[in-house]
Each structure stands twice: as C-alpha cells, then as structure tokens.
Motif scaffolding. Structure first.
Motif, PDB file in Angstrom:
ATOM      1  N   ASN A  41      -1.113  22.605   6.265  1.00 36.78           N
ATOM      2  CA  ASN A  41      -1.199  22.477   6.598  1.00 36.78           C
ATOM      3  C   ASN A  41      -1.506  21.330   7.649  1.00 36.78           C
ATOM      4  O   ASN A  41      -0.066  20.727   7.662  1.00 36.78           O
TER       5      ASN A  41
ATOM      6  N   GLY B 152      -6.447  23.236   9.972  1.00 36.95           N
ATOM      7  CA  GLY B 152      -5.804  24.690  10.117  1.00 36.95           C
ATOM      8  C   GLY B 152      -4.849  24.790   8.309  1.00 36.95           C
ATOM      9  O   GLY B 152      -4.965  23.695   8.193  1.00 36.95           O
TER      10      GLY B 152
ATOM     11  N   GLY C 193      -1.825  26.666   6.656  1.00 32.94           N
ATOM     12  CA  GLY C 193      -1.513  28.277   6.355  1.00 32.94           C
ATOM     13  C   GLY C 193      -0.901  28.406   5.276  1.00 32.94           C
ATOM     14  O   GLY C 193      -0.795  27.767   4.499  1.00 32.94           O
TER      15      GLY C 193
ATOM     16  N   GLU D 106       2.260  31.179   3.079  1.00 31.89           N
ATOM     17  CA  GLU D 106       3.289  32.463   3.561  1.00 31.89           C
ATOM     18  C   GLU D 106       4.042  32.697   2.020  1.00 31.89           C
ATOM     19  O   GLU D 106       3.603  31.997   1.318  1.00 31.89           O
TER      20      GLU D 106
ATOM     21  N   ASP E 162       1.938  36.414   5.875  1.00 32.76           N
ATOM     22  CA  ASP E 162       1.715  34.857   6.528  1.00 32.76           C
ATOM     23  C   ASP E 162       0.120  34.715   7.128  1.00 32.76           C
ATOM     24  O   ASP E 162      -0.350  35.397   8.292  1.00 32.76           O
TER      25      ASP E 162
ATOM     26  N   SER F 273      -3.313  32.312   8.667  1.00 33.41           N
ATOM     27  CA  SER F 273      -3.191  30.828   8.872  1.00 33.41           C
ATOM     28  C   SER F 273      -4.706  31.116   9.644  1.00 33.41           C
ATOM     29  O   SER F 273      -5.427  32.038   9.772  1.00 33.41           O
TER      30      SER F 273
ATOM     31  N   THR G   3      -7.292  28.016  11.792  1.00 32.86           N
ATOM     32  CA  THR G   3      -7.794  26.732  12.476  1.00 32.86           C
ATOM     33  C   THR G   3      -8.517  26.612  13.051  1.00 32.86           C
ATOM     34  O   THR G   3      -9.136  27.416  13.204  1.00 32.86           O
TER      35      THR G   3
END
Length: 612
Positions: free
Chosen positions: A541, A556, A558, A560, A569, A571, A573
């Motif tokens: 993050n 943000g 993310g 994975e 993946d 994400s 933001t």
C-alpha cells in the motif's frame, strides 16, 4: 508404448507425457513425430501447474489436437477449451502460443484491465511485433467507454547504443480536446573518443493528459540532449534543455537552456596542493518579447582552484581552499540590467578538523569538531538572479566556498562555519550518527530565500540524525531550526525491512516562502509498505496525508498472488486532489498472466504440500 525410427526423428507414442523446456506439460493419448520437427498430440491436457497426485491443476487447456513446431517454437491448439479447476471458462477453435523457450515472437502479450473514474472500464491488449534481431514494436489498444487509445513502444538496438520511443494517441469524451497525444523518445550512444551521447525528448498535447491517462500530472515537460566524457584528469559536458510549459501562467519561464562545462586537474602539485581549472558557459532563452518578462541571459565563467588537506600533530586535520574567478554575464530584454557585466572574485578559506575515537570491546565512538573560516572579495555588480533562486543549508554545503549553486549570486565578505559530528558503531550492527552545524557571517545576505536558513548573520541550526539497527530498522532525519527554536524545514525518513515485511514512513515540513513559489506551509506524511502474507501472496500500500489541509492526498492498495503457474496482480489508487487541470481520479487495474508460456513468464519450481 512407442514405435520410432532408428534416428528418433519419426514415430508414434501412445499415452505420452511431454515436458517442454521444464515449463509446459502436455499429456496426450498419442503423439506423432514428423521429421524431428513437428509433434502432433491428440486428446491433450496442457498445463504448467504441478498438482498433487489425484488432484486437478488450477488451470489447464483441453484440446482435440495440439501441434508443436520445434523449429518455429510455436504451439498450435485446435478446438481448445480453457478450464479453471476443471470448470470451462472459454472455447476457441484455434489458438497459437509460443512455447516456453521463446524470447521474442510476434503475438499478444499479457492483457490488463483498467478502471478509472475518468475513462471507465477498459482493457489494454499489447501486441508484440519483432522486426529482425535488433528492433521490435509493441502496439497496445486501450479501449473503454470514454476513450479509444493506441499506445506504441518502439525499440531498436545499434552496435553503439539504443533508442526507445513510447507514445500514445487518444480520442476521448473528457472534453473538447480533439485528438490527444503523448510521446517520449530516449536513447544513449557511445561516440568516438569515448564520448557519450544521451537524449530525452517529450511532448504532450495538453495539460491534463498525464493526469488523465498516467495519473502523473505535470506542468512542464522537459527535453534534453547531452554529450559528456570523463577521464582521469578531465571532465567535459555539454547539455541543451528545452522546457515546454503546459500552462499560460508559466509562459515566462526559460524555454531553451544550454549548459557547458570543462574541468581539468593538473598533474603537478603546487606546494603540495591540488590545482584545478574550471570553465563554464550557460545561456537561457524565453519566448516572450516583453521587457523584463522576456529576459534572456548568458554567462561565461572561469575559475582556478588551489586546495590541500594535511594531518598535523595529535591527529589534527587542517586544509585550505583558494579560488580566483572571472565571470561575464549577458542580459537581454531587461532594461533593469546592463547588457554585459563582468565580475572578479577571490576566495580564501581554511578549515580545521580534529577527530577523536574511543573503542571498547563492542562499541566504537567517533567525535569530530569542525571549524571553517573564510573571506571573499567580489565586485559589487547588479546581476539578475536566474539560477540561485532555491538554496537551503544542508550537510553538502555547510562547509562550501559559496552556498549558491551558480555564480550569478555569491557570498561576499567574512564568514565561518562550525560543526560537530558524533558517530557510534556496535559490533552487533547498531549504528547512530548525529551532526550539527551553523554558519556565521559579517552581514545578512538577502539573496538567500527566507526559508533557506542562510539569510541572517547567524544561520539556522542544521541538525541531522541517522540510525541503523541489526533487525532491519533505519532512520534518518534533518532539520533547520531558527534562533527562536522554531522549525524552518524538516524531514524524517524511517524504514524497516525484515523477513516478509517492509515499510517506509516519511514526514516533511516546509515553511511558506514566496521566493521558492510556495505560498503556504507544507506538512505531510507518506507511508508505503509491503507484506508477504504467504509464499504466494503479497500485499502493498501507499499513502500520503496532507496535514495542512487535514485530508488524504493520495492512497493506493495492491494485492499480488504469484503462484507456481500463474500470477494475478490487482491494484487500486486514488488521487484526492486536483493537479493543474486534471481532476481527482480513482484507478483500478487487474493483470492475469499464465506462466509456462513466454508471454506470462516462467513457471517456477515449487515444493508442494503433497504427502506420499
């Protein structure tokens, strides 16, 4: 069972399992091999996953027929069905994929899905086209309800260097922009006589494009080309910059700027000291033809420096720096200054250092007081301040001849600086360092900005701290403190990295200063972290909080999942503030890559939890 020719180039194998390049596994009822090149598989299950015995792989492809061309390194599927945990996801009558050994081949790369509050839900589908061994081009259509965009990346390698072009052309519904575009051309080359050429050229159609499509708003795009050469005794460089403002309010900033420098160190020493000669030429041009606002400037500078450092009794370190300068300044389209002005400067400075060290069985301490005294004489000339607008006191310039970055401003008269450095190191990996310093001069210098910490006769106190531990934690911070004890500027950065977790936490504080185009105080926290939840899972993050506005500026997150045979993946933001003409924006992105094919990366060996 198998029937093969003696040279093994032709034959028929039943109930076969093939492993291609230790990545892709093909299991078939039969395989027919032709001329050692083409293998035809019937009733195939293909996967790069390694399942436990008796279990179904996470993903696999079922096909009536698969042909593997060993020379072309391609796999052709007929009547293929892609399945996840044996559940059919989609069907295609024909599918071609490169085998795992391929590094460059024409075809689609891993697509990604992108959702933004500006452009809506979209998909990016890159298509890679090799052009011989030294060139390639990647075309990436970006399709969403609010935009039709084509991204292009072209790369070419030469014997002496390489070039890369990345650009995009867009037609969208975000405003009356018409056709929008962005492009960057970069390259580096080795020239004769060991010179090196580098360049960066960027252009964008409008001020919002960076923020709308890349979530990276900017007000000025910069291009440059440089040639440099560094040898044992001599350094040469020449740089040409071009600045393109995206806002009318910045139209009076320099458009073209050139900088040239040559520095040579003489082999022969003068009374034990080192002698260096420096020559510089710089010029700037503005598009505006207005008086003052359209000022164009240039300068020619020369300097001869003589310096030395020696060790005396009881470990006392002493040295000196002397300099003779002669500078010529050119000013056009500004009635406040003469067109040609010259200035001569002489500097002399001595510095003393006395490092002390004490050592125990586990710890070493070093303490070093530092004193510097200097004097400069320069003609009192009226020269426009073009390059020395933003200066601040730090560890790098505390003991400099002049703390201005360019010769259009120079420290004059008598001045001195004092500093103290303490450092502790432990054999187990602990380290702590503290340094402090202050500058004194015979008169204030209003050419320094208010928040630089250098304007008054007695500068702000510079305090810097750095710490490190053996368990992965580190910290460094520095600040400027006025004579009243109030903070002018401060920055603290902390980091931790150990095993599966790492983070970075930062705090910055800047007082308002119109000289530095900062009309309000800035105070903010930044935080980013990465956590490996499992051998396959990773979460990260990022976060920036504006303490003045008392709200989040950017955030943000993310996630994975990097499994043995595929990668996911995800994400998200969010930019909460406007930047220029680009409004706040939220972006979600999803990328799924199947491993075992060259486009998705290599599947990795894995110790599964299977038993027996």
């Amino acid at each position: 069972s198998a029937n093969m020719t003696r040279d093994l180039q032709n034959g028929l194998v039943k109930s076969a399992k093939f492993l291609i390049n230790q990545q892709m596994e093909l299991e078939a009822t039969s395989v027919e091999r032709e001329d050692g090149r083409m293998s035809t598989f019937s009733d195939v299950v293909a996967t790069s996953c390694i399942p436990c015995k008796g279990t179904i792989p996470i993903w696999h492809i079922r096909a009536k027929q698969v042909r593997h061309d060993k020379d072309e390194k391609q796999i052709y599927f007929k009547h293929a069905q892609f399945r996840i945990l044996d559940f059919p996801v989609f069907y295609t009558p024909y599918l071609r994929m490169p085998d795992p050994s391929v590094k460059r081949y024409r075809g689609f790369l891993v697509p990604s899905y992108r959702i933004t509050s500006q452009l809506g839900t979209g998909i990016l589908i890159p298509y890679f086209i090799p052009i011989g061994e030294s060139r390639d081009i990647t075309l990436t259509p970006y399709i969403s309800p609010n935009t039709s965009t084509l991204r292009v990346r072209y790369r070419q390698a030469f014997k002496a260097g390489n070039i890369t072009f990345e650009g995009a052309v867009s037609q969208d519904k975000l405003g009356d922009y018409g056709l929008r575009s962005h492009g960057v051309l970069t390259g580096t080359f080795a020239l004769p006589e060991k010179y090196k050429l580098s360049f960066w050229a960027e252009r964008v159609s409008d001020s919002s494009y960076h923020g709308d499509y890349f979530d990276a708003p900017t007000s000025i795009v910069t291009s440059n080309i440089s040639i440099d050469k560094t040898e044992d005794k001599t350094h040469r460089e020449a740089i040409l910059y071009n600045y393109h403002s995206l806002y009318d309010s910045n139209s009076v900033t320099p458009t073209v700027l050139s900088y040239n420098r040559i520095e040579h160190k003489f082999n022969k020493k003068l009374l034990g000291g080192t002698v260096r000669a420096i020559g510089e030429a710089q010029g700037s041009y503005r598009k505006s033809n207005d008086d003052v606002a359209g000022r164009d400037t240039g300068r020619l500078n020369s300097a001869l420096l003589w310096s030395d450092q020696r060790t005396g009794p009881m470990g006392l370190r002493w040295g000196y720096d002397t300099q003779l300068r002669y500078d010529i300044f050119f000013t056009g389209q500004d009635s406040n200054y003469d067109e040609v002005t010259s200035a001569a400067t002489a500097d002399a400075m001595i510095h003393l250092r006395w490092p002390w060290m004490t050592k125990t069985a586990n710890t070493q301490h070093i303490i070093e007081p530092i004193l510097q005294l200097g004097y400069s004489v320069r003609d009192d000339k009226d020269i426009p301040n073009e390059e020395s607008l933003r200066v601040e006191l730090d560890q790098g310039n505390l003991f400099s001849l002049s703390r201005f970055p360019a010769p259009d401003r120079y420290e004059n008269g008598a001045r001195g600086a004092v500093g103290l450095r303490w450092e502790m190191r432990h054999t187990k990996g602990y380290a702590l360092g503290v340094s402090a310093g202050r500058v004194f001069r015979d008169a204030e210098n209003t050419d320094f900005s208010v928040s630089s910490g250098l304007r008054e006769e007695q500068s702000d106190l510079l305090l810097a701290v750095a710490a490190k531990t053996p368990f992965g934690f580190s910290m460094m911070g520095r600040g400027l403190f006025g004579v009243d004890g109030k903070t002018t500027k401060a920055e603290i950065l902390t980091a931790y990295s150990k095993n599966r977790f790492e983070f970075n936490l930062g705090y910055s504080h800047l007082n308002a200063d119109s000289d530095e185009s900062r009309n309000e105080d800035i105070q903010e926290y930044t935080f980013d972290s990465k956590l490996k939840l499992h051998q396959d899972w990773k979460v990260q993050n990022s976060f920036r909080y504006d303490l003045i506005a008392n709200k989040v500026a950017t955030a943000g997150l993310g996630l994975e999942y990097d499994a043995q045979c595929f990668n996911i993946d995800v994400s998200a933001t969010r930019r909460f503030t406007e930047s220029g003409t680009s409004p706040p924006q939220t972006t979600f992105q999803l990328t799924v890559a199947l491993k075992g094919f060259s486009t998705g990366g290599a599947s990795r060996p894995r110790n599964t939890s299977c038993r027996n």
